[in-house]
Design a protein around this motif. Structure first.
Motif, PDB file in Angstrom:
ATOM      1  N   ALA A  86      40.460  56.729  38.237  1.00  0.00           N
ATOM      2  CA  ALA A  86      40.369  56.221  39.613  1.00  0.00           C
ATOM      3  C   ALA A  86      39.446  55.012  39.690  1.00  0.00           C
ATOM      4  O   ALA A  86      39.721  54.058  40.442  1.00  0.00           O
ATOM      5  CB  ALA A  86      39.878  57.327  40.538  1.00  0.00           C
ATOM      6  N   ILE A  87      38.355  55.032  38.939  1.00  0.00           N
ATOM      7  CA  ILE A  87      37.445  53.883  38.923  1.00  0.00           C
ATOM      8  C   ILE A  87      38.168  52.657  38.389  1.00  0.00           C
ATOM      9  O   ILE A  87      38.081  51.566  38.972  1.00  0.00           O
ATOM     10  CB  ILE A  87      36.195  54.192  38.079  1.00  0.00           C
ATOM     11  CG1 ILE A  87      35.347  55.267  38.760  1.00  0.00           C
ATOM     12  CG2 ILE A  87      35.363  52.924  37.866  1.00  0.00           C
ATOM     13  CD1 ILE A  87      34.174  55.744  37.918  1.00  0.00           C
ATOM     14  N   ARG A  88      38.890  52.836  37.280  1.00  0.00           N
ATOM     15  CA  ARG A  88      39.597  51.696  36.696  1.00  0.00           C
ATOM     16  C   ARG A  88      40.685  51.176  37.628  1.00  0.00           C
ATOM     17  O   ARG A  88      40.905  49.960  37.725  1.00  0.00           O
ATOM     18  CB  ARG A  88      40.179  52.088  35.334  1.00  0.00           C
ATOM     19  CG  ARG A  88      39.120  52.355  34.276  1.00  0.00           C
ATOM     20  CD  ARG A  88      39.729  52.465  32.887  1.00  0.00           C
ATOM     21  NE  ARG A  88      40.595  53.621  32.741  1.00  0.00           N
ATOM     22  CZ  ARG A  88      40.191  54.812  32.301  1.00  0.00           C
ATOM     23  NH1 ARG A  88      38.913  55.019  32.008  1.00  0.00           N
ATOM     24  NH2 ARG A  88      41.049  55.805  32.163  1.00  0.00           N
ATOM     25  N   LYS A  89      41.355  52.077  38.326  1.00  0.00           N
ATOM     26  CA  LYS A  89      42.404  51.656  39.256  1.00  0.00           C
ATOM     27  C   LYS A  89      41.822  50.861  40.415  1.00  0.00           C
ATOM     28  O   LYS A  89      42.454  49.930  40.924  1.00  0.00           O
ATOM     29  CB  LYS A  89      43.162  52.881  39.782  1.00  0.00           C
ATOM     30  CG  LYS A  89      44.348  52.539  40.675  1.00  0.00           C
ATOM     31  CD  LYS A  89      45.099  53.793  41.101  1.00  0.00           C
ATOM     32  CE  LYS A  89      46.280  53.446  41.987  1.00  0.00           C
ATOM     33  NZ  LYS A  89      47.036  54.665  42.413  1.00  0.00           N
ATOM     34  N   ALA A  90      40.599  51.215  40.825  1.00  0.00           N
ATOM     35  CA  ALA A  90      39.954  50.538  41.960  1.00  0.00           C
ATOM     36  C   ALA A  90      39.364  49.186  41.568  1.00  0.00           C
ATOM     37  O   ALA A  90      39.035  48.374  42.446  1.00  0.00           O
ATOM     38  CB  ALA A  90      38.863  51.428  42.549  1.00  0.00           C
ATOM     39  N   GLN A  91      39.213  48.929  40.278  1.00  0.00           N
ATOM     40  CA  GLN A  91      38.627  47.664  39.824  1.00  0.00           C
ATOM     41  C   GLN A  91      39.654  46.537  39.892  1.00  0.00           C
ATOM     42  O   GLN A  91      40.837  46.779  39.658  1.00  0.00           O
ATOM     43  CB  GLN A  91      38.110  47.814  38.391  1.00  0.00           C
ATOM     44  CG  GLN A  91      36.937  48.752  38.259  1.00  0.00           C
ATOM     45  CD  GLN A  91      36.697  49.175  36.809  1.00  0.00           C
ATOM     46  OE1 GLN A  91      37.597  49.143  35.974  1.00  0.00           O
ATOM     47  NE2 GLN A  91      35.484  49.596  36.509  1.00  0.00           N
ATOM     48  N   PRO A  92      39.215  45.314  40.165  1.00  0.00           N
ATOM     49  CA  PRO A  92      37.880  44.947  40.624  1.00  0.00           C
ATOM     50  C   PRO A  92      37.697  45.367  42.086  1.00  0.00           C
ATOM     51  O   PRO A  92      38.675  45.523  42.820  1.00  0.00           O
ATOM     52  CB  PRO A  92      37.867  43.434  40.494  1.00  0.00           C
ATOM     53  CG  PRO A  92      39.288  43.032  40.692  1.00  0.00           C
ATOM     54  CD  PRO A  92      40.121  44.143  40.096  1.00  0.00           C
ATOM     55  N   PHE A  93      36.471  45.554  42.480  1.00  0.00           N
ATOM     56  CA  PHE A  93      36.197  46.045  43.828  1.00  0.00           C
ATOM     57  C   PHE A  93      36.190  44.935  44.868  1.00  0.00           C
ATOM     58  O   PHE A  93      35.929  45.197  46.038  1.00  0.00           O
ATOM     59  CB  PHE A  93      34.870  46.802  43.825  1.00  0.00           C
ATOM     60  CG  PHE A  93      34.924  48.088  43.050  1.00  0.00           C
ATOM     61  CD1 PHE A  93      35.354  49.264  43.652  1.00  0.00           C
ATOM     62  CD2 PHE A  93      34.577  48.127  41.707  1.00  0.00           C
ATOM     63  CE1 PHE A  93      35.432  50.444  42.943  1.00  0.00           C
ATOM     64  CE2 PHE A  93      34.642  49.312  40.990  1.00  0.00           C
ATOM     65  CZ  PHE A  93      35.072  50.470  41.604  1.00  0.00           C
ATOM     66  N   GLY A  94      36.466  43.727  44.448  1.00  0.00           N
ATOM     67  CA  GLY A  94      36.572  42.590  45.352  1.00  0.00           C
ATOM     68  C   GLY A  94      37.062  41.386  44.582  1.00  0.00           C
ATOM     69  O   GLY A  94      37.017  41.354  43.346  1.00  0.00           O
ATOM     70  N   HIS A  95      37.527  40.371  45.283  1.00  0.00           N
ATOM     71  CA  HIS A  95      38.077  39.200  44.590  1.00  0.00           C
ATOM     72  C   HIS A  95      36.988  38.289  44.045  1.00  0.00           C
ATOM     73  O   HIS A  95      37.218  37.489  43.138  1.00  0.00           O
ATOM     74  CB  HIS A  95      38.978  38.395  45.534  1.00  0.00           C
ATOM     75  CG  HIS A  95      38.230  37.537  46.506  1.00  0.00           C
ATOM     76  ND1 HIS A  95      37.612  38.050  47.631  1.00  0.00           N
ATOM     77  CD2 HIS A  95      37.970  36.199  46.488  1.00  0.00           C
ATOM     78  CE1 HIS A  95      37.017  37.057  48.283  1.00  0.00           C
ATOM     79  NE2 HIS A  95      37.217  35.949  47.615  1.00  0.00           N
ATOM     80  N   ASN A  96      35.764  38.403  44.598  1.00  0.00           N
ATOM     81  CA  ASN A  96      34.651  37.576  44.147  1.00  0.00           C
ATOM     82  C   ASN A  96      33.914  38.329  43.037  1.00  0.00           C
ATOM     83  O   ASN A  96      33.150  39.255  43.301  1.00  0.00           O
ATOM     84  CB  ASN A  96      33.710  37.297  45.332  1.00  0.00           C
ATOM     85  CG  ASN A  96      32.572  36.366  44.970  1.00  0.00           C
ATOM     86  OD1 ASN A  96      32.161  36.293  43.820  1.00  0.00           O
ATOM     87  ND2 ASN A  96      32.046  35.660  45.952  1.00  0.00           N
ATOM     88  N   HIS A  97      34.132  37.920  41.810  1.00  0.00           N
ATOM     89  CA  HIS A  97      33.652  38.708  40.668  1.00  0.00           C
ATOM     90  C   HIS A  97      32.180  38.499  40.337  1.00  0.00           C
ATOM     91  O   HIS A  97      31.668  39.136  39.408  1.00  0.00           O
ATOM     92  CB  HIS A  97      34.509  38.432  39.436  1.00  0.00           C
ATOM     93  CG  HIS A  97      35.922  38.856  39.608  1.00  0.00           C
ATOM     94  ND1 HIS A  97      36.284  39.996  40.301  1.00  0.00           N
ATOM     95  CD2 HIS A  97      37.088  38.283  39.198  1.00  0.00           C
ATOM     96  CE1 HIS A  97      37.602  40.110  40.293  1.00  0.00           C
ATOM     97  NE2 HIS A  97      38.108  39.088  39.646  1.00  0.00           N
ATOM     98  N   ILE A  98      31.493  37.622  41.037  1.00  0.00           N
ATOM     99  CA  ILE A  98      30.040  37.564  40.874  1.00  0.00           C
ATOM    100  C   ILE A  98      29.366  38.513  41.871  1.00  0.00           C
ATOM    101  O   ILE A  98      28.141  38.568  41.954  1.00  0.00           O
ATOM    102  CB  ILE A  98      29.479  36.130  41.000  1.00  0.00           C
ATOM    103  CG1 ILE A  98      29.948  35.440  42.276  1.00  0.00           C
ATOM    104  CG2 ILE A  98      29.869  35.320  39.766  1.00  0.00           C
ATOM    105  CD1 ILE A  98      29.334  34.064  42.471  1.00  0.00           C
ATOM    106  N   ARG A  99      30.180  39.273  42.566  1.00  0.00           N
ATOM    107  CA  ARG A  99      29.739  40.426  43.366  1.00  0.00           C
ATOM    108  C   ARG A  99      30.529  41.638  42.874  1.00  0.00           C
ATOM    109  O   ARG A  99      31.359  42.199  43.576  1.00  0.00           O
ATOM    110  CB  ARG A  99      30.015  40.202  44.856  1.00  0.00           C
ATOM    111  CG  ARG A  99      29.270  39.039  45.479  1.00  0.00           C
ATOM    112  CD  ARG A  99      29.659  38.836  46.950  1.00  0.00           C
ATOM    113  NE  ARG A  99      29.581  40.083  47.701  1.00  0.00           N
ATOM    114  CZ  ARG A  99      30.622  40.681  48.295  1.00  0.00           C
ATOM    115  NH1 ARG A  99      31.836  40.137  48.222  1.00  0.00           N
ATOM    116  NH2 ARG A  99      30.464  41.800  48.952  1.00  0.00           N
ATOM    117  N   PRO A 100      30.281  42.091  41.630  1.00  0.00           N
ATOM    118  CA  PRO A 100      31.180  43.067  41.008  1.00  0.00           C
ATOM    119  C   PRO A 100      30.853  44.523  41.262  1.00  0.00           C
ATOM    120  O   PRO A 100      31.716  45.386  41.050  1.00  0.00           O
ATOM    121  CB  PRO A 100      31.010  42.762  39.517  1.00  0.00           C
ATOM    122  CG  PRO A 100      29.576  42.339  39.407  1.00  0.00           C
ATOM    123  CD  PRO A 100      29.270  41.588  40.682  1.00  0.00           C
TER     124      PRO A 100
END
Length: 459
Positions: free
Chosen positions: A380-394
């Motif tokens: 589930a964690i991997r499916k939810a990644q990335p948690f946003g489109h801005n990857h310097i806020r990961p």
């Protein structure tokens, strides 16, 4: 026939290792002009346009005298014979053996195995640093050498050849070097407070050739001694001197906080690390987990951005490699937790998604590494990644508060020590305020500075 194949493979592996060892020595001693000529030959032999592009990037680095080339030559000249052998073993295994295992694993399970497994074989420590992320784990149990070796063996079978050893203080774990000795074609980075690094430890490291120490400090003398204890800075410097004199590569690790964020990326600090011989540095900003978590110690959004910008600047101008665990999210497409690129196994055997997310659904003493990686929670964690489109806020803990909390609740993950769930519950309101501040700063930064990311992922 099988015996002949094994002998043939052994000879082939030995030949490759010797060739890589020779290449390391060649790079460290050959002139830039000769190395540039070599890149033209490599470009013609490149199997794909992407590989050819990579060769051209290297050639441009030679032409411009990029600090990375200076570092590579310095490292090649400075490595002892055993460390060159260890590096060659690792590269041969990674390039010619692990890649096949990883491909097979991905075909079977639908995702690639993590790049590294983080293991804390003990949580015992001879220091008591303020805000230590591991400060609330039980110190009663050490991971047995048998279980630790099984983890590494199971990792080897699926193509993992890089292991990160944490704690606690790993050098208090007596079987450590014996376990490492059993895996000569893997590389181990060991995070240590350096207080136990002496001539005998350095000699043992030199004998192994596949274990690299990461010396933890908090900046210069005042910052380090304030958080870690009086005299600790001098002991870290002594450890660095011993390692450099023995031609053993080493790294450093710092925790940027509101108190030291500017110091740990200052020219004075970086200059000292280069002078002492460090080839690599890790930046892990303070997280409100562990011993007496304190949100006021977190770097402000402005400080976090300052560290990010300075790390980028230093990498382009100084012969040292730096990694900002959050600020470099674009290089790895966001969060790495849950087995995407790493997991953390505690001294009690609990399999956590991240060293800063102290919850688990599986224990390695009761399950295999593959079963833990394929848990519903980690899926589930991997499916939810990335948690946003801005990857310097990961981060799903501090950049997207509540994201990990929802997954923890849904899959029944339990805290691995008392108070571990505060960052998933009690601190959510304050972390939302913090993440809003980071979001405001990084919105324009992402659009203006990271246009290359979209071009890179679309290649």
């Amino acid at each position: 026939m099988r015996l002949q194949n094994r002998i043939g493979n052994r000879v082939w592996k030995h030949t490759l290792e010797k060739s890589i060892d020779l290449a390391i020595r060649l790079i460290s001693s050959a002139s830039d002009d000769n190395l540039i000529r070599l890149t033209y030959a490599l470009e013609r032999l490149a199997p794909s346009s992407t590989d050819a592009y990579s060769v051209r990037v290297v050639r441009d680095a030679f032409r411009s005298g990029h600090p990375s080339i200076i570092l590579a030559k310095k490292l090649g000249r400075g490595l002892s014979e055993n460390y060159r052998r260890g590096l060659a073993n690792f590269l041969v295994r990674t390039l010619f053996y692990d890649s096949h295992a990883r491909i097979g694993y991905e075909k079977k399970h639908g995702f690639s195995p993590p790049f590294t497994v983080l293991i804390s074989p003990t949580m015992r420590c001879n220091l008591s640093c303020d805000g230590c992320f591991a400060g609330e784990y039980s110190e009663d149990d050490d991971l047995s050498a048998e279980v630790m070796q099984r983890i590494i063996n199971e990792g080897r079978n699926i193509g993992i050849g890089f292991y990160t050893i944490l704690g606690g203080e790993p050098l208090l774990y007596k079987p450590l070097f014996n376990v490492i000795e059993q895996s000569p074609d893997s590389i181990f980075q060991i995070f240590t407070n350096a207080t136990m690094v002496n001539e005998r430890v350095v000699e043992r490291l030199g004998e192994l050739g596949n274990a690299i120490l990461v010396l933890s400090l908090e900046g210069l003398q005042r910052e380090t001694d304030d958080r870690r204890g009086r005299g600790i800075f001098d002991r870290v410097m002594r450890a660095a001197d011993l390692l450099r004199e023995s031609r053993a590569p080493f790294m450093f690790s710092v925790t940027p906080t509101r108190k030291n964020a500017e110091v740990v990326v200052s020219d004075e600090f970086i200059g000292l690390m280069i002078e002492k011989g460090a080839v690599f540095g890790w930046y892990f900003s303070y997280m409100p987990v562990g011993r007496k978590p304190d949100l006021s110690l977190m770097p402000t959004p402005e400080q976090r951005d300052y560290v990010r910008r300075r790390v980028n600047e230093i990498r382009s101008t100084k012969p040292i490699i730096l990694i900002d665990f959050w600020g470099d999210g674009a290089l790895v497409s966001g969060c790495l937790a849950g087995g995407r690129q790493f997991i953390h196994i505690t001294n009690n055997g609990d399999v956590e998604p991240c060293i800063f997310c102290h919850v688990a659904t599986h224990n390695i003493k009761e399950t295999s590494l593959v079963e833990a990686l394929n848990s519903e929670f980690f899926k589930a964690i991997r499916k939810a990644q990335p948690f946003g489109h801005n990857h310097i806020r990961p981060c799903p803990l501090i950049d997207h508060p509540g994201a990990m909390a929802g997954l923890v609740k849904r899959y029944g993950a339990v805290p691995t020590h008392e108070g571990a769930d505060k960052i998933l519950s009690d601190f959510i309101p304050e972390l939302r305020e913090y993440s809003t501040g980071v979001k405001e700063i990084y919105k324009d930064v992402w659009e203006e500075e990271y246009g290359w990311y979209e071009r890179w992922v679309s290649r």
